[in-house]
Write a protein that holds these residues in place. Structure first.
Motif, PDB file in Angstrom:
ATOM      1  N   TRP A   1      -5.205   7.538  -7.143  1.00  0.00           N
ATOM      2  CA  TRP A   1      -6.347   7.069  -6.376  1.00  0.00           C
ATOM      3  C   TRP A   1      -7.643   7.189  -7.168  1.00  0.00           C
ATOM      4  O   TRP A   1      -8.565   6.377  -7.002  1.00  0.00           O
ATOM      5  CB  TRP A   1      -6.446   7.824  -5.056  1.00  0.00           C
ATOM      6  CG  TRP A   1      -5.458   7.327  -4.035  1.00  0.00           C
ATOM      7  CD1 TRP A   1      -4.357   7.972  -3.565  1.00  0.00           C
ATOM      8  CD2 TRP A   1      -5.472   6.049  -3.383  1.00  0.00           C
ATOM      9  NE1 TRP A   1      -3.691   7.178  -2.664  1.00  0.00           N
ATOM     10  CE2 TRP A   1      -4.347   6.001  -2.533  1.00  0.00           C
ATOM     11  CE3 TRP A   1      -6.321   4.951  -3.438  1.00  0.00           C
ATOM     12  CZ2 TRP A   1      -4.062   4.892  -1.732  1.00  0.00           C
ATOM     13  CZ3 TRP A   1      -6.034   3.838  -2.654  1.00  0.00           C
ATOM     14  CH2 TRP A   1      -4.911   3.823  -1.813  1.00  0.00           C
TER      15      TRP A   1
ATOM     16  N   ASP B   1      -8.196  -4.336  -0.137  1.00  0.00           N
ATOM     17  CA  ASP B   1      -7.734  -3.288   0.781  1.00  0.00           C
ATOM     18  C   ASP B   1      -7.565  -1.958   0.056  1.00  0.00           C
ATOM     19  O   ASP B   1      -7.930  -0.894   0.576  1.00  0.00           O
ATOM     20  CB  ASP B   1      -6.401  -3.686   1.419  1.00  0.00           C
ATOM     21  CG  ASP B   1      -6.555  -4.797   2.453  1.00  0.00           C
ATOM     22  OD1 ASP B   1      -7.699  -5.045   2.878  1.00  0.00           O
ATOM     23  OD2 ASP B   1      -5.534  -5.412   2.808  1.00  0.00           O
ATOM     24  N   LEU B   2      -7.000  -2.004  -1.141  1.00  0.00           N
ATOM     25  CA  LEU B   2      -6.759  -0.770  -1.884  1.00  0.00           C
ATOM     26  C   LEU B   2      -8.064  -0.124  -2.328  1.00  0.00           C
ATOM     27  O   LEU B   2      -8.223   1.095  -2.241  1.00  0.00           O
ATOM     28  CB  LEU B   2      -5.857  -1.046  -3.086  1.00  0.00           C
ATOM     29  CG  LEU B   2      -4.383  -1.306  -2.736  1.00  0.00           C
ATOM     30  CD1 LEU B   2      -3.640  -1.915  -3.919  1.00  0.00           C
ATOM     31  CD2 LEU B   2      -3.705  -0.026  -2.289  1.00  0.00           C
TER      32      LEU B   2
ATOM     33  N   ARG C   1     -15.516  -3.994  -2.819  1.00  0.00           N
ATOM     34  CA  ARG C   1     -14.563  -3.872  -1.714  1.00  0.00           C
ATOM     35  C   ARG C   1     -14.024  -5.221  -1.260  1.00  0.00           C
ATOM     36  O   ARG C   1     -13.025  -5.285  -0.589  1.00  0.00           O
ATOM     37  CB  ARG C   1     -15.218  -3.158  -0.541  1.00  0.00           C
ATOM     38  CG  ARG C   1     -15.310  -1.651  -0.730  1.00  0.00           C
ATOM     39  CD  ARG C   1     -15.948  -1.009   0.469  1.00  0.00           C
ATOM     40  NE  ARG C   1     -17.356  -1.376   0.568  1.00  0.00           N
ATOM     41  CZ  ARG C   1     -18.120  -1.137   1.628  1.00  0.00           C
ATOM     42  NH1 ARG C   1     -17.607  -0.556   2.675  1.00  0.00           N
ATOM     43  NH2 ARG C   1     -19.383  -1.487   1.626  1.00  0.00           N
TER      44      ARG C   1
ATOM     45  N   SER D   1     -10.935  -0.546  -0.823  1.00  0.00           N
ATOM     46  CA  SER D   1     -11.563  -0.062   0.405  1.00  0.00           C
ATOM     47  C   SER D   1     -10.889   1.211   0.892  1.00  0.00           C
ATOM     48  O   SER D   1     -11.543   2.115   1.402  1.00  0.00           O
ATOM     49  CB  SER D   1     -11.480  -1.140   1.493  1.00  0.00           C
ATOM     50  OG  SER D   1     -12.207  -2.285   1.134  1.00  0.00           O
ATOM     51  N   HIS D   2      -9.579   1.294   0.731  1.00  0.00           N
ATOM     52  CA  HIS D   2      -8.822   2.485   1.123  1.00  0.00           C
ATOM     53  C   HIS D   2      -9.346   3.697   0.359  1.00  0.00           C
ATOM     54  O   HIS D   2      -9.543   4.766   0.908  1.00  0.00           O
ATOM     55  CB  HIS D   2      -7.348   2.253   0.807  1.00  0.00           C
ATOM     56  CG  HIS D   2      -6.404   3.096   1.611  1.00  0.00           C
ATOM     57  ND1 HIS D   2      -6.534   3.278   2.963  1.00  0.00           N
ATOM     58  CD2 HIS D   2      -5.302   3.793   1.241  1.00  0.00           C
ATOM     59  CE1 HIS D   2      -5.556   4.045   3.403  1.00  0.00           C
ATOM     60  NE2 HIS D   2      -4.802   4.382   2.385  1.00  0.00           N
ATOM     61  N   CYS D   3      -9.595   3.472  -0.915  1.00  0.00           N
ATOM     62  CA  CYS D   3     -10.175   4.532  -1.743  1.00  0.00           C
ATOM     63  C   CYS D   3     -11.561   4.883  -1.224  1.00  0.00           C
ATOM     64  O   CYS D   3     -11.899   6.041  -1.024  1.00  0.00           O
ATOM     65  CB  CYS D   3     -10.255   4.068  -3.187  1.00  0.00           C
ATOM     66  SG  CYS D   3     -11.456   4.954  -4.185  1.00  0.00           S
TER      67      CYS D   3
ATOM     68  N   VAL E   1       0.820  -1.205   0.000  1.00  0.00           N
ATOM     69  CA  VAL E   1       0.000   0.000   0.000  1.00  0.00           C
ATOM     70  C   VAL E   1       0.857   1.259   0.000  1.00  0.00           C
ATOM     71  O   VAL E   1       0.424   2.308   0.459  1.00  0.00           O
ATOM     72  CB  VAL E   1      -0.976   0.020   1.208  1.00  0.00           C
ATOM     73  CG1 VAL E   1      -2.020  -1.059   1.068  1.00  0.00           C
ATOM     74  CG2 VAL E   1      -0.226  -0.123   2.529  1.00  0.00           C
TER      75      VAL E   1
ATOM     76  N   LYS F   1       2.143   4.648  -0.964  1.00  0.00           N
ATOM     77  CA  LYS F   1       1.510   5.725  -1.708  1.00  0.00           C
ATOM     78  C   LYS F   1       2.512   6.320  -2.689  1.00  0.00           C
ATOM     79  O   LYS F   1       3.700   6.400  -2.399  1.00  0.00           O
ATOM     80  CB  LYS F   1       1.020   6.809  -0.761  1.00  0.00           C
ATOM     81  CG  LYS F   1      -0.097   6.363   0.163  1.00  0.00           C
ATOM     82  CD  LYS F   1      -0.539   7.511   1.037  1.00  0.00           C
ATOM     83  CE  LYS F   1      -1.584   7.056   2.038  1.00  0.00           C
ATOM     84  NZ  LYS F   1      -1.991   8.166   2.915  1.00  0.00           N
TER      85      LYS F   1
ATOM     86  N   HIS G   1     -10.091   8.455   0.239  1.00  0.00           N
ATOM     87  CA  HIS G   1      -9.024   9.026  -0.580  1.00  0.00           C
ATOM     88  C   HIS G   1      -9.562   9.703  -1.835  1.00  0.00           C
ATOM     89  O   HIS G   1      -8.954  10.606  -2.366  1.00  0.00           O
ATOM     90  CB  HIS G   1      -8.014   7.940  -0.955  1.00  0.00           C
ATOM     91  CG  HIS G   1      -7.074   7.646   0.169  1.00  0.00           C
ATOM     92  ND1 HIS G   1      -5.890   8.311   0.337  1.00  0.00           N
ATOM     93  CD2 HIS G   1      -7.174   6.775   1.198  1.00  0.00           C
ATOM     94  CE1 HIS G   1      -5.282   7.858   1.419  1.00  0.00           C
ATOM     95  NE2 HIS G   1      -6.039   6.935   1.958  1.00  0.00           N
TER      96      HIS G   1
ATOM     97  N   ASP H   1     -12.785   4.600   1.658  1.00  0.00           N
ATOM     98  CA  ASP H   1     -12.793   5.206   2.986  1.00  0.00           C
ATOM     99  C   ASP H   1     -12.380   6.672   2.997  1.00  0.00           C
ATOM    100  O   ASP H   1     -12.234   7.259   4.043  1.00  0.00           O
ATOM    101  CB  ASP H   1     -11.862   4.421   3.923  1.00  0.00           C
ATOM    102  CG  ASP H   1     -12.430   3.056   4.269  1.00  0.00           C
ATOM    103  OD1 ASP H   1     -13.649   2.877   4.132  1.00  0.00           O
ATOM    104  OD2 ASP H   1     -11.647   2.172   4.665  1.00  0.00           O
TER     105      ASP H   1
END
Length: 249
Positions: free
Chosen positions: A41, A225-226, A247, A228-230, A29, A31, A234, A232
């Motif tokens: 992103w 995860d990536l 997700r 979901s990271h977006c 992950v 960045k 980003h 959440d």
């Protein structure tokens, strides 16, 4: 260091000062530089839709009994092209395995028991890496056979920690959860559904060679995860809302 069974890692595609295939970028992950962050992103958020457009737009069924295989071959060709394009924000990299050089350093300063354990670990990790690369070659050949495409003769790079372009592309495609393929194709009518019937068994994790199953499970978890990271926070807006449906990739 590579975790047991986790030699391959999915990460954001970013601009690095060195060739990432040589430097073995380690974090799943990591960045990209801040100047790139928004664009990368945004691409992650748009990945499900962008992938669907890439493999489905203008897809047509040719006449004859071989039609489904021909369509599946075209979908696979487009997916490979997408994986190599700037539109794909994710890529597979190799974590650094415990090498014979590492083992030698341990042997030089450790107890006999520690030295034996280090030598065993280096041998085990190298064997796992070699098996993974060989399996990626085998899966690529299985895809070619299923869609009636001539198998590509690509020399494997069996040295520990090195994927060739073909193996990296195959690993990147396997990292995408089958639902990304399935929802895109089955929503494209009978033509897409026919292609999905050919490709679905090949993407089933349980049908992959044993040395590859855990690797692919890890890659798909990282994809989830990536995305979901977006989701959440980003990236905001419609693209992220679309990504949230996947997700669990």
């Amino acid at each position: 260091r590579a975790l047991a069974g986790g030699w391959l890692s999915l990460r954001l595609r970013c601009s690095c000062p060195d060739d990432c295939t040589k430097t073995r970028c380690r974090s799943s992950v990591d960045k990209p530089a801040s100047a790139e962050a928004g664009e990368v992103w945004t691409k992650v958020a748009a990945l499900p839709k962008a992938f669907a457009n890439a493999i489905c737009d203008g897809l047509e069924m040719p006449p004859g009994p071989a039609g489904p295989r021909v369509v599946a071959a075209e979908v696979l060709r487009r997916a490979e092209q997408f994986a190599d394009s700037d539109g794909m924000p994710l890529t597979v990299r190799c974590l650094e395995a415990f090498s014979e050089k590492d083992a030698a350093e341990v042997c030089a300063c450790g107890s006999p028991e520690t030295a034996r354990a280090a030598i065993c670990r280096a041998s085990t990790e190298r064997a796992r890496c070699v098996a993974t690369i060989a399996c990626l070659d085998g899966v690529a050949a299985a895809f070619d056979a299923a869609v009636g495409r001539a198998s590509r003769q690509v020399p494997s790079k069996l040295e520990c920690g090195c994927l060739g372009p073909e193996q990296m592309r195959m690993a990147t495609l396997l990292a995408l959860e089958p639902s990304l393929w399935g929802e895109a194709l089955t929503s494209h009518g009978p033509v897409g559904a026919a292609a999905w019937e050919v490709l679905h068994p090949l993407l089933d994790k349980e049908m992959l060679p044993s040395p590859l199953k855990e690797q692919v499970a890890t890659l798909r978890d990282q994809c989830s995860d990536l995305l979901s990271h977006c989701y959440d926070g980003h990236v905001q807006g419609g693209a992220c809302q679309h990504a949230s449906r996947h997700r669990r990739c």
